[in-house]
Design an enzyme around this catalytic site. Structure first.
Site, PDB file in Angstrom:
ATOM      1  N   PRO A   1       1.134   3.457  -1.248  1.00  0.00           N
ATOM      2  CA  PRO A   1       0.889   2.707  -0.179  1.00  0.00           C
ATOM      3  C   PRO A   1      -0.376   1.834  -0.145  1.00  0.00           C
ATOM      4  CG  PRO A   1       0.178   4.937  -0.029  1.00  0.00           C
ATOM      5  CD  PRO A   1       1.048   4.927  -1.383  1.00  0.00           C
TER       6      PRO A   1
ATOM      7  N   LYS B   1       2.764  -1.779   1.924  1.00  0.00           N
ATOM      8  CA  LYS B   1       4.323  -2.777   1.720  1.00  0.00           C
ATOM      9  C   LYS B   1       5.251  -2.012   2.108  1.00  0.00           C
ATOM     10  CE  LYS B   1       2.738  -6.673   0.854  1.00  0.00           C
ATOM     11  NZ  LYS B   1       2.342  -6.933   2.239  1.00  0.00           N
TER      12      LYS B   1
ATOM     13  N   HIS C   1      -5.074  -8.480  12.555  1.00  0.00           N
ATOM     14  CA  HIS C   1      -6.468  -8.594  11.523  1.00  0.00           C
ATOM     15  C   HIS C   1      -6.350  -9.832  10.834  1.00  0.00           C
ATOM     16  CE1 HIS C   1      -7.663  -3.996  11.650  1.00  0.00           C
ATOM     17  NE2 HIS C   1      -7.469  -4.667  12.857  1.00  0.00           N
TER      18      HIS C   1
ATOM     19  N   TYR D   1      -0.460 -10.041   0.691  1.00  0.00           N
ATOM     20  CA  TYR D   1      -0.612  -8.886   1.528  1.00  0.00           C
ATOM     21  C   TYR D   1      -0.108  -9.366   2.892  1.00  0.00           C
ATOM     22  CZ  TYR D   1      -3.330  -5.153   4.066  1.00  0.00           C
ATOM     23  OH  TYR D   1      -3.601  -3.832   4.554  1.00  0.00           O
TER      24      TYR D   1
HETATM   25  P1  RFL Z   1      12.527   6.839   6.144  1.00  0.00           P
HETATM   26  O1  RFL Z   1      11.429   6.556   7.192  1.00  0.00           O
HETATM   27  O2  RFL Z   1      12.340   7.699   5.260  1.00  0.00           O
HETATM   28  O3  RFL Z   1      13.844   7.255   6.985  1.00  0.00           O
HETATM   29  C1  RFL Z   1      14.874   7.772   6.237  1.00  0.00           C
HETATM   30  C2  RFL Z   1      15.756   8.860   7.707  1.00  0.00           C
HETATM   31  O4  RFL Z   1      16.814   9.124   7.018  1.00  0.00           O
HETATM   32  C3  RFL Z   1      17.022  10.532   7.298  1.00  0.00           C
HETATM   33  N1  RFL Z   1      17.798  11.178   6.130  1.00  0.00           N
HETATM   34  C4  RFL Z   1      19.052  11.471   6.665  1.00  0.00           C
HETATM   35  N2  RFL Z   1      20.143  11.298   7.478  1.00  0.00           N
HETATM   36  C5  RFL Z   1      21.130  11.607   7.497  1.00  0.00           C
HETATM   37  N3  RFL Z   1      21.752  12.164   6.431  1.00  0.00           N
HETATM   38  C6  RFL Z   1      20.848  12.255   5.200  1.00  0.00           C
HETATM   39  N4  RFL Z   1      21.451  13.033   4.108  1.00  0.00           N
HETATM   40  C7  RFL Z   1      19.678  11.888   5.229  1.00  0.00           C
HETATM   41  N5  RFL Z   1      18.473  11.947   4.643  1.00  0.00           N
HETATM   42  C8  RFL Z   1      17.532  11.460   5.193  1.00  0.00           C
HETATM   43  C9  RFL Z   1      15.664  11.074   7.521  1.00  0.00           C
HETATM   44  O5  RFL Z   1      15.469  12.236   8.244  1.00  0.00           O
HETATM   45  C10 RFL Z   1      14.790   9.953   7.846  1.00  0.00           C
HETATM   46  O6  RFL Z   1      14.486   9.601   9.219  1.00  0.00           O
HETATM   47  O7  RFL Z   1      12.904   5.446   5.523  1.00  0.00           O
HETATM   48  P2  RFL Z   1      13.137   3.836   5.895  1.00  0.00           P
HETATM   49  O8  RFL Z   1      13.796   3.927   7.482  1.00  0.00           O
HETATM   50  O9  RFL Z   1      13.563   3.205   4.740  1.00  0.00           O
HETATM   51  O10 RFL Z   1      11.692   3.720   6.092  1.00  0.00           O
HETATM   52  C11 RFL Z   1      10.747   3.460   5.167  1.00  0.00           C
HETATM   53  C12 RFL Z   1       9.283   3.683   5.546  1.00  0.00           C
HETATM   54  O11 RFL Z   1       9.418   5.001   6.373  1.00  0.00           O
HETATM   55  C13 RFL Z   1       8.348   3.947   4.451  1.00  0.00           C
HETATM   56  O12 RFL Z   1       8.761   3.014   3.408  1.00  0.00           O
HETATM   57  C14 RFL Z   1       6.805   4.031   4.601  1.00  0.00           C
HETATM   58  O13 RFL Z   1       6.533   5.049   5.501  1.00  0.00           O
HETATM   59  C15 RFL Z   1       6.271   4.411   3.299  1.00  0.00           C
HETATM   60  N6  RFL Z   1       4.860   4.912   3.574  1.00  0.00           N
HETATM   61  C16 RFL Z   1       3.823   4.237   3.976  1.00  0.00           C
HETATM   62  N7  RFL Z   1       4.084   2.908   3.820  1.00  0.00           N
HETATM   63  C17 RFL Z   1       3.067   2.279   4.217  1.00  0.00           C
HETATM   64  O14 RFL Z   1       3.451   0.830   4.246  1.00  0.00           O
HETATM   65  N8  RFL Z   1       1.947   2.522   4.691  1.00  0.00           N
HETATM   66  C18 RFL Z   1       1.608   3.985   4.554  1.00  0.00           C
HETATM   67  O15 RFL Z   1       0.643   4.438   4.964  1.00  0.00           O
HETATM   68  C19 RFL Z   1       2.663   4.711   4.460  1.00  0.00           C
HETATM   69  N9  RFL Z   1       2.606   6.399   4.497  1.00  0.00           N
HETATM   70  C20 RFL Z   1       4.753   6.388   3.727  1.00  0.00           C
HETATM   71  C21 RFL Z   1       3.520   7.225   4.010  1.00  0.00           C
HETATM   72  C22 RFL Z   1       5.750   7.377   3.193  1.00  0.00           C
HETATM   73  C23 RFL Z   1       5.597   8.872   3.147  1.00  0.00           C
HETATM   74  N10 RFL Z   1       6.862   9.542   2.671  1.00  0.00           N
HETATM   75  C24 RFL Z   1       8.119   8.757   2.626  1.00  0.00           C
HETATM   76  C25 RFL Z   1       6.720  10.847   2.269  1.00  0.00           C
HETATM   77  C26 RFL Z   1       3.323   8.167   3.876  1.00  0.00           C
HETATM   78  C27 RFL Z   1       4.230   9.292   3.775  1.00  0.00           C
HETATM   79  C28 RFL Z   1       4.226  10.885   3.576  1.00  0.00           C
HETATM   80  C1  PHB Z   2      -2.433   3.328   7.466  1.00  0.00           C
HETATM   81  O1  PHB Z   2      -1.687   4.107   7.403  1.00  0.00           O
HETATM   82  O2  PHB Z   2      -3.071   2.588   8.282  1.00  0.00           O
HETATM   83  C2  PHB Z   2      -2.458   2.224   6.080  1.00  0.00           C
HETATM   84  C3  PHB Z   2      -1.986   2.761   5.031  1.00  0.00           C
HETATM   85  C4  PHB Z   2      -1.770   1.910   3.868  1.00  0.00           C
HETATM   86  C5  PHB Z   2      -2.422   0.712   3.724  1.00  0.00           C
HETATM   87  C6  PHB Z   2      -2.923   0.280   4.919  1.00  0.00           C
HETATM   88  C7  PHB Z   2      -3.038   1.007   6.086  1.00  0.00           C
HETATM   89  O3  PHB Z   2      -2.509   0.331   2.704  1.00  0.00           O
END
Ligand code: RFL
Ligand code: PHB
Length: 389
Positions: free
Chosen positions: A292, A296, A72, A384
């Site tokens: 979100p 980032k 994009h 971004y």
């Molecule tokens: P993760 O993905 O949370 O992975 C951590 C892993 O550790 C495991 N864990 C354990 N394992 C062993 N022993 C323990 N005591 C443990 N405790 C936990 C968990 O099961 C898991 O598998 O962290 P990581 O790897 O740092 O990755 C970060 C990303 O996942 C996160 O920054 C993003 O997903 C944030 N986020 C979003 N970011 C975006 O850029 N765009 C989004 O749309 C977006 N949506 C989200 C999100 C995070 C969410 N969370 C945390 C609830 C939506 C949600 C619902």
């Molecule tokens: C996505 O889940 O596609 C997503 C979430 C947050 C953003 C952009 C994309 O800011």
């Protein structure tokens, strides 16, 4: 058991670090609390900075991403019925890549399995011991057995609710937090995306985002109340509300269909300092959370992994601890800027419960300035697509 780097958490941060180190001959064991299917079932981020893409290439896991992702060059910002594009490539020479976190994680799991990487699933009672000594170790239980891993370093990649951050004594750890008074209700649906770029929309009824995963998989979000129950939001209610928050032109084109996933996520800004304590390093969501809005979350996790990976390489290959000694400082310098950007985007685009008419005028002034000013667009574009590592 013994390994060089014990990695707590098998999300994107832990898997990426494990894969990068393994390719350089550095041994790791990943401990994951859940199953592989559970981790892959979490629908999260969708936008990758090129820094992340480069790291996936360096890890040798970019084949499917290079084929299936979408590039994009910009994004649409809308307010009411007005909309304008911010062109990233024009301002920075760099686009962003659309490829879901689910796919990133799947590719990393496949690569770890292909290399016989050691991942232990369903672990319980993980504890990190003597992290501030030269001989740290990790204990855990799995299938009713107690296990112990002795290691040189521990990487805490266990997300916001993990144990790693809690291991750092409160006398050392300082946490900074802002909780927002709303959440995001997200829907995934097998429908063509409404537009070929993302639309971030500010409306009187609250924020909305039109995103995507591929040509027939759309991801939409609307700002919702934290007291909302996802079960109370029927698909029809979601689509109706989304249409009221995006420009009419987009609303008319929107193709709706049944949701295949629907969830509510709270919004939070959070940073813990320092990100290193002795031989324990925190990475990704274990150390920081962003709302979100700036896309980032996953991308800041990747920059942590970049700094830690290079620091560990420098240590194991050259016996030089400079990289790991400066890990916390380097990672935090970049993270605070991503925190600022995500906080700014959130403030620009959402309705806050206590917002006054004056506050709304300020948002509108910010949006029209952004629409009309090249430098302001350049600032958004630089943030971004991701600040340099
Ligand atoms: P993760 O993905 O949370 O992975 C951590 C892993 O550790 C495991 N864990 C354990 N394992 C062993 N022993 C323990 N005591 C443990 N405790 C936990 C968990 O099961 C898991 O598998 O962290 P990581 O790897 O740092 O990755 C970060 C990303 O996942 C996160 O920054 C993003 O997903 C944030 N986020 C979003 N970011 C975006 O850029 N765009 C989004 O749309 C977006 N949506 C989200 C999100 C995070 C969410 N969370 C945390 C609830 C939506 C949600 C619902
Ligand atoms: C996505 O889940 O596609 C997503 C979430 C947050 C953003 C952009 C994309 O800011």
């Amino acid at each position: 058991m013994r390994t060089q780097v014990a990695i707590i958490g098998g999300g994107p941060s832990g898997l990426l670090l494990s894969q990068l180190l393994h390719r350089k001959g550095i041994d790791t064991i990943v401990l994951e609390r859940k199953t592989r299917d559970y981790v892959l079932g979490r629908i999260r981020a969708g936008i990758l900075e090129t820094g992340f893409v480069d790291l996936m290439r360096e890890a040798g896991v970019s084949e499917r991403m290079d084929k299936e992702s979408f590039v994009h060059d910009g994004t649409v910002i809308a307010f009411g019925n007005e909309q304008f594009q911010v062109n990233f490539t024009e301002h920075t020479g760099t686009p962003v890549v659309v490829y879901g976190q689910t796919e990133v994680t799947r590719d990393l799991y496949d690569a770890r399995e292909a290399m016989d990487g050691k991942i232990v699933f369903n672990v319980e009672n993980v504890e990190i011991h003597d992290a501030d000594s030269d001989a740290p170790y990790v204990t855990y239980s799995v299938d009713g057995r107690e296990e112990r891993i002795d290691c040189d370093f521990v990487a805490g990649c266990d997300g916001f609710h993990g144990v790693s951050r809690q291991t750092i004594p409160l006398s050392v750890r300082k946490e900074y937090e802002k909780v927002y008074p709303f959440g995001w209700l997200g829907v995934l649906s097998e429908t063509p995306p409404v537009h070929d770029e993302l639309i971030y929309a500010n409306s009187d009824r609250g924020f909305a985002l039109c995103s995507m995963r591929n040509a027939n998989l759309s991801r939409y979000y609307i700002q919702c109340s934290l007291s909302d129950d996802v079960e109370d939001w029927t698909d029809q209610m979601f689509w109706n509300e989304l249409k009221r928050r995006i420009p009419e032109e987009a609303a008319e084109k929107l193709v709706t269909g049944p949701s295949i996933e629907k969830s509510i996520a709270p919004l939070r800004s959070f940073v813990t300092e320092p990100m290193r304590w002795g031989r324990l390093f925190l990475c990704g969501d274990a150390a920081h959370i962003v709302p979100p809005t700036g896309a980032k979350g996953l991308n800041t996790a990747a920059s942590d992994i970049h700094y830690l990976y290079h620091g560990l390489l420098q240590y194991f290959e050259e016996g030089d601890s400079e990289g790991i000694d400066r890990y916390s400082e380097k990672a935090l310098a970049r993270i605070w800027k991503a925190e600022r950007f995500s906080w700014w985007m959130t403030n620009l685009l959402h309705r806050f419960p206590d917002q006054t008419e004056f506050d709304i005028k300020m948002q509108l002034a910010d949006l029209t300035f952004l629409r009309d000013n090249r430098e302001a667009q350049s600032v958004l574009a630089q943030n971004y697509v991701g600040l340099p590592y």
